[in-house]
Structures are given as C-alpha cells and as structure tokens.
Design a protein around this motif. Structure first.
Motif, PDB file in Angstrom:
ATOM      1  N   MET A  26       0.837  -1.192   0.000  1.00  0.00           N
ATOM      2  CA  MET A  26       0.000   0.000   0.000  1.00  0.00           C
ATOM      3  C   MET A  26       0.878   1.250   0.000  1.00  0.00           C
ATOM      4  SD  MET A  26      -3.178  -0.876   2.566  1.00  0.00           S
ATOM      5  CE  MET A  26      -2.097  -1.234   3.949  1.00  0.00           C
ATOM      6  N   CYS A  27       0.600   2.141  -0.922  1.00  0.00           N
ATOM      7  CA  CYS A  27       1.317   3.420  -0.998  1.00  0.00           C
ATOM      8  C   CYS A  27       0.416   4.392  -1.740  1.00  0.00           C
ATOM      9  CB  CYS A  27       2.668   3.260  -1.698  1.00  0.00           C
ATOM     10  SG  CYS A  27       3.657   4.776  -1.716  1.00  0.00           S
ATOM     11  N   HIS A  28      -0.298   5.197  -0.974  1.00  0.00           N
ATOM     12  CA  HIS A  28      -1.257   6.126  -1.563  1.00  0.00           C
ATOM     13  C   HIS A  28      -0.515   7.345  -2.093  1.00  0.00           C
ATOM     14  CE1 HIS A  28      -5.203   8.614  -1.076  1.00  0.00           C
ATOM     15  NE2 HIS A  28      -4.852   8.436  -2.340  1.00  0.00           N
ATOM     16  N   PHE A  29      -0.516   7.508  -3.419  1.00  0.00           N
ATOM     17  CA  PHE A  29       0.174   8.632  -4.033  1.00  0.00           C
ATOM     18  C   PHE A  29      -0.649   9.904  -3.862  1.00  0.00           C
ATOM     19  CE2 PHE A  29       2.578   5.899  -7.365  1.00  0.00           C
ATOM     20  CZ  PHE A  29       3.195   5.232  -6.318  1.00  0.00           C
ATOM     21  N   ILE A  30       0.021  10.974  -3.458  1.00  0.00           N
ATOM     22  CA  ILE A  30      -0.587  12.299  -3.373  1.00  0.00           C
ATOM     23  C   ILE A  30      -0.058  13.110  -4.553  1.00  0.00           C
ATOM     24  CG2 ILE A  30      -0.866  14.375  -1.974  1.00  0.00           C
ATOM     25  CD1 ILE A  30      -0.390  12.667   0.487  1.00  0.00           C
ATOM     26  N   THR A  31      -0.900  13.303  -5.549  1.00  0.00           N
ATOM     27  CA  THR A  31      -0.464  13.853  -6.832  1.00  0.00           C
ATOM     28  C   THR A  31      -0.906  15.297  -7.042  1.00  0.00           C
ATOM     29  OG1 THR A  31      -2.442  12.945  -7.880  1.00  0.00           O
ATOM     30  CG2 THR A  31      -0.467  11.577  -7.891  1.00  0.00           C
ATOM     31  N   SER A  83       7.153  -7.298  17.118  1.00  0.00           N
ATOM     32  CA  SER A  83       8.287  -6.513  16.650  1.00  0.00           C
ATOM     33  C   SER A  83       8.063  -6.124  15.192  1.00  0.00           C
ATOM     34  CB  SER A  83       9.574  -7.321  16.793  1.00  0.00           C
ATOM     35  OG  SER A  83      10.671  -6.607  16.276  1.00  0.00           O
ATOM     36  N   CYS A  84       8.483  -4.928  14.865  1.00  0.00           N
ATOM     37  CA  CYS A  84       8.232  -4.402  13.519  1.00  0.00           C
ATOM     38  C   CYS A  84       9.425  -3.559  13.084  1.00  0.00           C
ATOM     39  CB  CYS A  84       6.940  -3.580  13.496  1.00  0.00           C
ATOM     40  SG  CYS A  84       6.627  -2.744  11.944  1.00  0.00           S
ATOM     41  N   ALA A  85       9.808  -3.700  11.839  1.00  0.00           N
ATOM     42  CA  ALA A  85      10.856  -2.886  11.230  1.00  0.00           C
ATOM     43  C   ALA A  85      10.370  -2.416   9.868  1.00  0.00           C
ATOM     44  CB  ALA A  85      12.151  -3.672  11.089  1.00  0.00           C
ATOM     45  N   PHE A  86      10.891  -1.299   9.419  1.00  0.00           N
ATOM     46  CA  PHE A  86      10.418  -0.762   8.147  1.00  0.00           C
ATOM     47  C   PHE A  86      11.567  -0.128   7.385  1.00  0.00           C
ATOM     48  CE2 PHE A  86      10.242   2.998  10.820  1.00  0.00           C
ATOM     49  CZ  PHE A  86      10.653   4.009   9.955  1.00  0.00           C
ATOM     50  N   ALA A  87      11.353  -0.045   6.090  1.00  0.00           N
ATOM     51  CA  ALA A  87      12.229   0.707   5.188  1.00  0.00           C
ATOM     52  C   ALA A  87      11.357   1.718   4.461  1.00  0.00           C
ATOM     53  CB  ALA A  87      12.931  -0.209   4.201  1.00  0.00           C
ATOM     54  N   ARG A  88      11.842   2.937   4.359  1.00  0.00           N
ATOM     55  CA  ARG A  88      11.091   3.998   3.703  1.00  0.00           C
ATOM     56  C   ARG A  88      11.904   4.578   2.557  1.00  0.00           C
ATOM     57  NH1 ARG A  88      10.288   9.589   6.633  1.00  0.00           N
ATOM     58  NH2 ARG A  88      12.303   9.889   5.626  1.00  0.00           N
ATOM     59  N   VAL A  89      11.244   4.813   1.439  1.00  0.00           N
ATOM     60  CA  VAL A  89      11.908   5.388   0.271  1.00  0.00           C
ATOM     61  C   VAL A  89      11.140   6.624  -0.165  1.00  0.00           C
ATOM     62  CG1 VAL A  89      12.863   3.206  -0.524  1.00  0.00           C
ATOM     63  CG2 VAL A  89      10.610   3.909  -1.311  1.00  0.00           C
ATOM     64  N   GLN A  90      11.865   7.566  -0.700  1.00  0.00           N
ATOM     65  CA  GLN A  90      11.268   8.773  -1.268  1.00  0.00           C
ATOM     66  C   GLN A  90      11.374   8.691  -2.781  1.00  0.00           C
ATOM     67  OE1 GLN A  90      13.420  12.443  -0.853  1.00  0.00           O
ATOM     68  NE2 GLN A  90      11.566  13.681  -0.742  1.00  0.00           N
ATOM     69  N   PHE A  95       5.784  17.377 -10.037  1.00  0.00           N
ATOM     70  CA  PHE A  95       6.843  17.712  -9.087  1.00  0.00           C
ATOM     71  C   PHE A  95       6.529  17.152  -7.702  1.00  0.00           C
ATOM     72  CE2 PHE A  95       6.206  21.242 -12.122  1.00  0.00           C
ATOM     73  CZ  PHE A  95       7.348  21.058 -12.880  1.00  0.00           C
ATOM     74  N   ASP A  96       5.698  16.123  -7.655  1.00  0.00           N
ATOM     75  CA  ASP A  96       5.312  15.529  -6.379  1.00  0.00           C
ATOM     76  C   ASP A  96       6.396  14.583  -5.880  1.00  0.00           C
ATOM     77  OD1 ASP A  96       4.743  13.997  -8.640  1.00  0.00           O
ATOM     78  OD2 ASP A  96       3.439  12.674  -7.495  1.00  0.00           O
ATOM     79  N   GLU A  97       6.355  14.286  -4.612  1.00  0.00           N
ATOM     80  CA  GLU A  97       7.253  13.304  -4.003  1.00  0.00           C
ATOM     81  C   GLU A  97       6.404  12.353  -3.164  1.00  0.00           C
ATOM     82  OE1 GLU A  97       8.773  15.759  -0.104  1.00  0.00           O
ATOM     83  OE2 GLU A  97       9.890  15.993  -1.970  1.00  0.00           O
ATOM     84  N   GLN A  98       6.712  11.059  -3.284  1.00  0.00           N
ATOM     85  CA  GLN A  98       5.946  10.030  -2.594  1.00  0.00           C
ATOM     86  C   GLN A  98       6.853   9.316  -1.600  1.00  0.00           C
ATOM     87  OE1 GLN A  98       2.849  10.222  -3.327  1.00  0.00           O
ATOM     88  NE2 GLN A  98       3.090  11.444  -5.187  1.00  0.00           N
ATOM     89  N   HIS A  99       6.293   9.021  -0.430  1.00  0.00           N
ATOM     90  CA  HIS A  99       7.006   8.276   0.599  1.00  0.00           C
ATOM     91  C   HIS A  99       6.322   6.923   0.759  1.00  0.00           C
ATOM     92  CE1 HIS A  99       9.514  11.660   1.980  1.00  0.00           C
ATOM     93  NE2 HIS A  99       8.452  12.404   1.689  1.00  0.00           N
ATOM     94  N   CYS A 100       7.013   5.874   0.358  1.00  0.00           N
ATOM     95  CA  CYS A 100       6.461   4.523   0.410  1.00  0.00           C
ATOM     96  C   CYS A 100       7.213   3.709   1.458  1.00  0.00           C
ATOM     97  CB  CYS A 100       6.551   3.841  -0.952  1.00  0.00           C
ATOM     98  SG  CYS A 100       5.534   4.638  -2.227  1.00  0.00           S
ATOM     99  N   GLU A 123      15.794   8.843  -1.559  1.00  0.00           N
ATOM    100  CA  GLU A 123      16.117   8.653  -0.153  1.00  0.00           C
ATOM    101  C   GLU A 123      15.714   7.249   0.283  1.00  0.00           C
ATOM    102  OE1 GLU A 123      15.624  11.592   3.589  1.00  0.00           O
ATOM    103  OE2 GLU A 123      13.748  10.771   2.867  1.00  0.00           O
ATOM    104  N   GLN A 124      16.553   6.610   1.096  1.00  0.00           N
ATOM    105  CA  GLN A 124      16.274   5.289   1.637  1.00  0.00           C
ATOM    106  C   GLN A 124      16.598   5.294   3.127  1.00  0.00           C
ATOM    107  OE1 GLN A 124      18.107   2.099  -0.600  1.00  0.00           O
ATOM    108  NE2 GLN A 124      17.891   3.180  -2.547  1.00  0.00           N
TER     109      GLN A 124
END
Length: 429
Positions: free
Chosen positions: A163-168, A238-245, A173-178, A212-213
């Motif tokens: 799930m990654c809801h794009f805000i357009t 326990s939970c871990a995540f990776a985020r990308v721009q 020139f938008d940036e998405q954080h997934c 960005e990572q």
C-alpha cells in the motif's frame, strides 16, 4: 539437430545439480538433534530470551499501479538468526581432500530446500496487499545453515504489492514516501526483535527516481483521543520498516507537455506580427492551435486517476487561457480599427466621436490611450497609428509586448509555486 544440443546440455546440468541439492538435505539428520521441535523458538535453559532476527530486503523491480494506491515489487527477503540447538557436523562427513596430506574441509555452509524441518520466524508485510513466492521453474526459497556458528538464513523471492497512496496534487513535481513494513507473528511476541540490516533498491525506473532510503524500527502505538499524551501499544509484535522517497522523472513531462504547449502559445504570439488584413490565415492558425492544445491537455489529464487538481493541469489551463485571450485580441483589433475610422469621420463632419460619446472628453480613456501610445513610441519609434489603423494597429503592437511579458510572468509564478525545494537539485536522466 541444433535444438537437441542445447536441450542435452540443459538436461545434463539438471542431472548434475539435483543430486547436489538432495545431498545437502540429508545433512539435516546430523544437524538437527533428536528432540528438535520446529514449532518451538530457540530458547536456552527454559528461559525466554529475545531472538535477534536480521532482515535483508532487496527490491529488484518496482512500479506504481495505475490506481496510484499501491507499489508493485519483485523482491528478495532474507531472514538471519541464531539457533543454538543446531549441532556441528561430524568431521567424517566432510568429503575427503584431493591431497590426502591435507586435512578434511568441513561444511561451512549447508544449503537445503527441506526448510520445513527448521524453526523459521513467522513474519509478514504489515502494509502488504498481496504476496506470493516467485515460481521460476520452481519456487525460489531456500535455507542456508552455517553449522559452526549455529546461524540460519532463510531467503525467498517474492512478488509483493504494498500500500502506498500517491498524493499527486503537485504532479509532476510531487514526491511520494512509500514504506515496506515487516512484522513478526511469534507466539511470544516480545521474544523476537526484527532489524533491517541491509536494504537495497534500484536508483529508479521509468516512472520514478529514488532519492532517499531509510530503515528503522517501527513501534506502532494507538493514541488516546481524549489525552494525546497517553498511548498504548496497538500490537506487541516486533516491527521494522524501510522507507523510500520517490520523485518523478521531470524530463518526461517537460518534453511531452510543457515544451509543446509553450511552443503552441508562442505560435499564437507570432501571429500578432502578421498584418491585420490576413484575417483568414490568423483565424485558421488560432483554431488549429486551440484544437491541438486541447488534445494535448486531454492526454495530460489522463496522467493521473486521482481527483487532485495537479500542477500539470494548472499549466494546461494557463496555456489555454492565453489562447482564448489571443482570440479576444484578434476581435479587438478590428474594433479598434473601426473606432479610429469613426473618429476620423466624426472630426471631419464635426460631431461627437464614439469615445467622447461613451467616455467624455479628456477622461481616463483618453489619458490611458496617450500613455499607451507613449510607451509604444518608446519601443517601436514614432509610428503614426492613426494613419493606417488596419495594418498599423495599436492593439497588435501593444499585444506583441504585453502577451509575451504576461506569459513570462505566469511561467515564473508557476515555477515558484510548483517546484519543491528538491527540484532545484534534481538531475534529470
């Protein structure tokens, strides 16, 4: 004959590889103790302790879905942990050396496919929509055991949709954080600690570029709506995540939309330099430009399925506005020409001219006209706009300067309002 030779080579390789995999599996009988229970966590002396599970996540391919709500990926997921219950392999199981004067080489790594006999941490993608093991001739999942240090590594190749809801609203020139969130499903929730030690993602694809990572540990908490300072754990897992721009390739939009529409507007500005008597040609040119711009705009509207009024739409509407205003200017030049002719007739026949009739004499209309004439004389020189009002039309001469200046101002305003701070450092590929 040419087809049978490659098939013979592939069959021979398969016959050579398959026995090796099976040979690795039989070593489990020596690695696993008789009382090994794959349903029990690796605990020592009946004391529950936290098991550190290191996660390696490699994203091979990714792309945004058409509904702009998900991120479809092809990835490798590896889990690494220590299981002290595993036994070291006896030395006599190692294959004999080629030179008998050398010592036997022990099994430093045992790769198996019968991983169901091992205890494996139960994890899942918390923000995953669907996930399945990639089957390339066979399921790509295996376990590697390092008997000497009791370490286990379990790897899978998965096709997962996140799930990654794009805000357009600021497209393009938008940036998405997934996010890629991994959570455990252990029986004892507090005995597994997930940590993403390695995360890798491509630099980009045909849609986006990765800027960005970030990896971190997520601790989901549900806040008390009546007291924001208080909160309680939504889950103890326990939970871990990776985020990308993700940012879009702006060059695609510049070449496909911004440059063509700007050229169409310039074409309309060029017709202001043609004589007024070329009325049919100017009308046809304006109509063709308008229809072409509408066609490009319709294509641009299909770039996103969201209901946001994007920056790309504002640009298309701005260009259409200048086309419409140029049509008004085209009508105004004839009105101004008729006004000058009527003024000549009024002065010749000694009756009130149209401008004096509607606005009075020596009023703001006359003063504004004198100021515009002075500016035009400064730019073009001492031109008599009243001698030939059809070909030397003051409206056209004024529009040759005012329209490009207004479009330049609109472009600057658009850039300032639309470009985010990162866009100035953006490198287009």
């Amino acid at each position: 004959m040419n087809f049978s030779i490659p098939m013979l080579i592939i069959t021979t390789l398969c016959l050579l590889i398959v026995p090796v995999v099976r040979a690795q599996n039989w070593l489990l009988d020596y690695i696993l103790p008789p009382d090994y229970n794959r349903d029990m966590m690796p605990i020592k002396d009946d004391v529950r302790h936290s098991i550190q599970v290191n996660v390696t996540l490699y994203i091979n391919i990714f792309h945004g879905t058409d509904d702009e709500l998900h991120l479809d990926t092809d990835l490798y997921l590896c889990l690494k942990w220590y299981d002290y219950r595993l036994l070291s392999l006896p030395e006599e199981l190692a294959p004999p050396p080629v030179n008998y004067s050398e010592p036997r080489k022990i099994y430093k790594k045992v790769q198996i496919t019968d991983y169901e006999r091992l205890w494996i941490p139960k994890v899942y993608f918390r923000n995953g929509v669907s996930s399945e093991v990639v089957n390339s001739l066979r399921d790509i999942q295996y376990a590697s055991i390092y008997p000497e240090n009791h370490r286990v590594k379990f790897c899978q190749r998965l096709s997962t949709m996140f799930m990654c809801h794009f805000i357009t609203s600021n497209l393009p020139f938008d940036e998405q954080h997934c996010y890629f969130e991994i959570e455990s499903l252990a029986i004892w929730n507090d005995n597994i600690t997930l940590n993403i030690t390695k995360f890798r993602m491509p630099d980009g694809n045909e849609q986006f570029r990765v800027r960005e990572q970030i990896t971190d540990i997520c601790r989901p908490r549900l806040m008390d709506p009546f007291n924001p300072n208080l909160g309680y754990n939504l889950t103890q897992h326990s939970c871990a995540f990776a985020r990308v721009q993700l940012v879009r390739h702006v060059g695609y939009y510049i070449m496909r939309y911004y440059t063509p529409t700007a050229l169409l507007v310039f074409m309309v500005f060029i017709q202001m330099w043609t004589p007024t008597v070329c009325a049919p040609g100017r009308a046809i040119l304006t109509g063709v430009v308008e229809m072409t711009l509408k066609s490009v705009s319709i294509t641009a509207y299909g770039e996103t399925t969201s209901r946001h009024v994007t920056s790309l739409f504002w640009w298309q509407w701005g260009c259409q506005f200048f086309i419409y205003v140029s049509e008004m200017e085209y009508a105004l030049i004839f009105g101004w020409a008729h006004l000058i002719v009527d003024k000549h007739h009024a002065r010749k026949n000694n009756y009130t001219s149209p401008d004096g009739y509607y606005f009075g004499k020596n009023n703001w209309f006359k003063k504004s006209g004198a100021a515009v004439t002075k500016c035009l004389h400064f730019i073009y020189g001492p031109i008599d706009f009243f001698a030939d009002p059809v070909n030397r039309n003051k409206v056209d001469y004024f529009s040759r300067v005012a329209f490009p200046a207004a479009f330049f101002f609109y472009s600057c305003l658009y850039v300032v309002a639309s470009f985010p701070p990162w866009a100035w450092k953006y490198r287009m590929h």
